[in-house]
Write an enzyme that holds these catalytic residues in place. Structure first.
Site, PDB file in Angstrom:
ATOM      1  N   ARG A  15       0.842  -1.192   0.000  1.00 32.39           N
ATOM      2  CA  ARG A  15       0.000   0.000   0.000  1.00 32.39           C
ATOM      3  C   ARG A  15       0.887   1.255   0.000  1.00 32.39           C
ATOM      4  O   ARG A  15       2.076   1.187   0.299  1.00 32.39           O
ATOM      5  CB  ARG A  15      -0.919   0.000   1.224  1.00 32.39           C
ATOM      6  N   LYS A  75       1.392   2.103   7.159  1.00 31.72           N
ATOM      7  CA  LYS A  75       1.692   1.344   8.368  1.00 31.72           C
ATOM      8  C   LYS A  75       2.545   2.158   9.330  1.00 31.72           C
ATOM      9  O   LYS A  75       3.177   3.147   8.970  1.00 31.72           O
ATOM     10  CB  LYS A  75       2.415   0.044   8.005  1.00 31.72           C
ATOM     11  N   TYR A  94      -1.251   4.980  10.307  1.00 32.58           N
ATOM     12  CA  TYR A  94      -1.640   4.070  11.387  1.00 32.58           C
ATOM     13  C   TYR A  94      -0.468   3.946  12.350  1.00 32.58           C
ATOM     14  O   TYR A  94       0.690   3.846  11.923  1.00 32.58           O
ATOM     15  CB  TYR A  94      -1.980   2.678  10.843  1.00 32.58           C
ATOM     16  N   HIS A  96      -1.052   2.286  16.048  1.00 34.84           N
ATOM     17  CA  HIS A  96      -1.284   1.108  16.909  1.00 34.84           C
ATOM     18  C   HIS A  96      -0.228   1.035  18.024  1.00 34.84           C
ATOM     19  O   HIS A  96       0.527   0.074  18.151  1.00 34.84           O
ATOM     20  CB  HIS A  96      -1.270  -0.187  16.078  1.00 34.84           C
ATOM     21  N   GLU A 118      -6.124   5.382  13.256  1.00 34.76           N
ATOM     22  CA  GLU A 118      -7.083   4.485  13.914  1.00 34.76           C
ATOM     23  C   GLU A 118      -7.823   5.121  15.082  1.00 34.76           C
ATOM     24  O   GLU A 118      -8.790   4.536  15.583  1.00 34.76           O
ATOM     25  CB  GLU A 118      -6.395   3.186  14.375  1.00 34.76           C
ATOM     26  N   LEU A 240     -12.474  -4.698  19.246  1.00 37.51           N
ATOM     27  CA  LEU A 240     -11.669  -3.471  19.242  1.00 37.51           C
ATOM     28  C   LEU A 240     -12.037  -2.601  20.425  1.00 37.51           C
ATOM     29  O   LEU A 240     -13.214  -2.348  20.689  1.00 37.51           O
ATOM     30  CB  LEU A 240     -11.921  -2.678  17.945  1.00 37.51           C
ATOM     31  N   VAL A 267      -8.044 -10.791  13.717  1.00 36.49           N
ATOM     32  CA  VAL A 267      -7.993  -9.502  13.022  1.00 36.49           C
ATOM     33  C   VAL A 267      -7.529  -8.395  13.977  1.00 36.49           C
ATOM     34  O   VAL A 267      -7.063  -7.351  13.542  1.00 36.49           O
ATOM     35  CB  VAL A 267      -9.357  -9.167  12.381  1.00 36.49           C
ATOM     36  N   ASP A 270      -3.201  -6.270  15.237  1.00 37.66           N
ATOM     37  CA  ASP A 270      -2.558  -4.947  15.239  1.00 37.66           C
ATOM     38  C   ASP A 270      -2.589  -4.302  16.621  1.00 37.66           C
ATOM     39  O   ASP A 270      -1.740  -3.470  16.945  1.00 37.66           O
ATOM     40  CB  ASP A 270      -3.266  -4.003  14.253  1.00 37.66           C
ATOM     41  N   ALA A 299      -0.504  -9.199  10.544  1.00 42.77           N
ATOM     42  CA  ALA A 299      -0.712  -7.879  11.149  1.00 42.77           C
ATOM     43  C   ALA A 299      -1.102  -6.804  10.137  1.00 42.77           C
ATOM     44  O   ALA A 299      -1.564  -5.742  10.531  1.00 42.77           O
ATOM     45  CB  ALA A 299       0.543  -7.454  11.907  1.00 42.77           C
TER      46      ALA A 299
END
Length: 372
Positions: A15, A75, A94, A96, A118, A240, A267, A270, A299
């Protein structure tokens, strides 16, 4: 503003933080955009397309980090990228952070302004920059689970939808949010026997109406989790807590009593994972086995369909990127409480409560950190 888009360096991560269309939007707003050489080439976004949109192509990530006022990624930055950040620079990606003390320590040390996709919110209480990747990951989780249920992949050798005369596989989805809903859509479409667990009765009612009785909705308790996990061929972990570490819902003991050859897809990896036996894996080596149960804990799942994911993600992030560039980070954050919720680290301070709590930092309110 001078904006830099480095190539992603995580394993099998293709990505990219901006599409050529996104670059054009920023350039039309008067900004300068630098894209690393072949940053999007693997998913069909060639250098020529970025040049035509008004970007300049830069050979190295080091040069981009050195020149850019804002870095837009996908990421979380890897340790060598964190060390290239500097005071006053904006990082929009992101993060995390809750399960990642090393990254948090490096971002705090950098002095940069770090805004996490996020934890940006919307007026309805949703997470608009997490939702597109949650949709992708939810749909992918069933694809991945179905594939790894095949005997050659280490699974039980069960077909998710069965065939006439053979019962379909049982799928348990833990969590009825965006990931869980999209996973359910795929699993129901493939003909599986689907159960969703959630602790919100209003959400269970919505799901019951949405799927019109084609799946089972069950209030989540330890007893229900144990009962349905032990019956399932495939379990999807889709829980989540925004910005915080995921709770460990499926214990080692429960995993040890599941069917031999069952598959679990986490899922939530992360954010540290929601199974006690989870550890992050990669697209290159996606699974491992614990107690005869196949674990899929990639991840960066959406990176497996990187072109779809990039377009879906940048559709959501671009308006915020334009606001940050047009107004500057401080004014953009102060003007938009939902973007402000994305601020996790600023000038050496941790500005997101859940991250500060779990990693032992002093929490500093975002407005105070910005000097407002």
């Amino acid at each position: 503003m001078r904006i830099g888009v480095p190539k992603e360096i995580k394993n099998h991560e293709y990505r990219i933080g901006l599409t050529p269309a996104g670059v054009k939007e920023l350039v039309m707003n008067g900004h300068e955009v630098m894209v690393e050489n072949n940053g999007g080439a693997a998913i069909g976004f060639e250098n020529d397309q970025y040049l035509a949109a008004g970007a300049s192509i830069i050979d190295t990530a080091e040069e981009i980090f050195a020149k850019a006022e804002m870095i837009i990624k996908v990421k979380e930055p890897q340790p060598n990228e964190c060390r290239m950040l500097r005071e006053g620079q904006v990082l929009f990606t992101y993060l995390h952070l809750a399960p990642d003390p090393e990254q948090t320590e490096l971002l705090v040390a950098s002095g940069a302004t770090c805004i996490a996709y996020e934890t940006v919110t919307d007026p309805r209480g949703g997470l608009p920059l997490l939702a597109p990747m949650s949709e992708v990951a939810g749909r992918m989780s069933i694809q991945a689970g179905a594939h790894h249920l095949e005997k050659a992949q280490g699974g039980l050798g069960a077909l998710l939808g069965g065939v006439p005369g053979v019962a379909p596989a049982k799928v348990l989805i833990i969590g009825g949010g965006v990931v869980g809903t999209q996973a359910a859509r795929m699993a129901v479409g493939m003909g599986a026997d689907v159960t969703i667990l959630d602790r919100s009765l209003p959400r269970l009612r919505q799901l019951d109406t949405e799927f019109d009785g084609r799946l089972r909705t069950v209030y989540s308790t330890v007893d229900a989790l144990e009962q349905y996990a032990l019956e399932a061929e495939l379990v999807i972990g889709a829980v989540l807590i925004p910005g915080a570490a995921a709770p460990k819902l499926l214990t080692r003991d429960m995993i040890s009593r599941m069917k031999k050859g069952a598959v679990v897809v986490d899922v939530a990896i992360d954010q540290g994972g929601c199974f006690e036996t989870s550890k992050a894996t990669t697209h290159q080596d996606p699974t491992y086995v614990v107690d005869d149960v196949v674990h899929y804990c990639v991840a960066n799942m959406p990176g497996g369909v990187a072109r779809t994911s990039t377009i879906a993600l940048t559709n959501a992030t671009l308006p915020f990127a334009v606001a940050l560039a047009n107004k500057g980070a401080k004014k953009a954050l102060l003007d938009d409480a939902h973007l402000m919720n994305g601020l996790n680290v600023h000038a050496g301070k941790v500005t997101y409560q859940a991250v500060a709590d779990v990693l032992g930092y002093d929490y500093v309110a975002p407005t105070k950190a910005l000097g407002a």
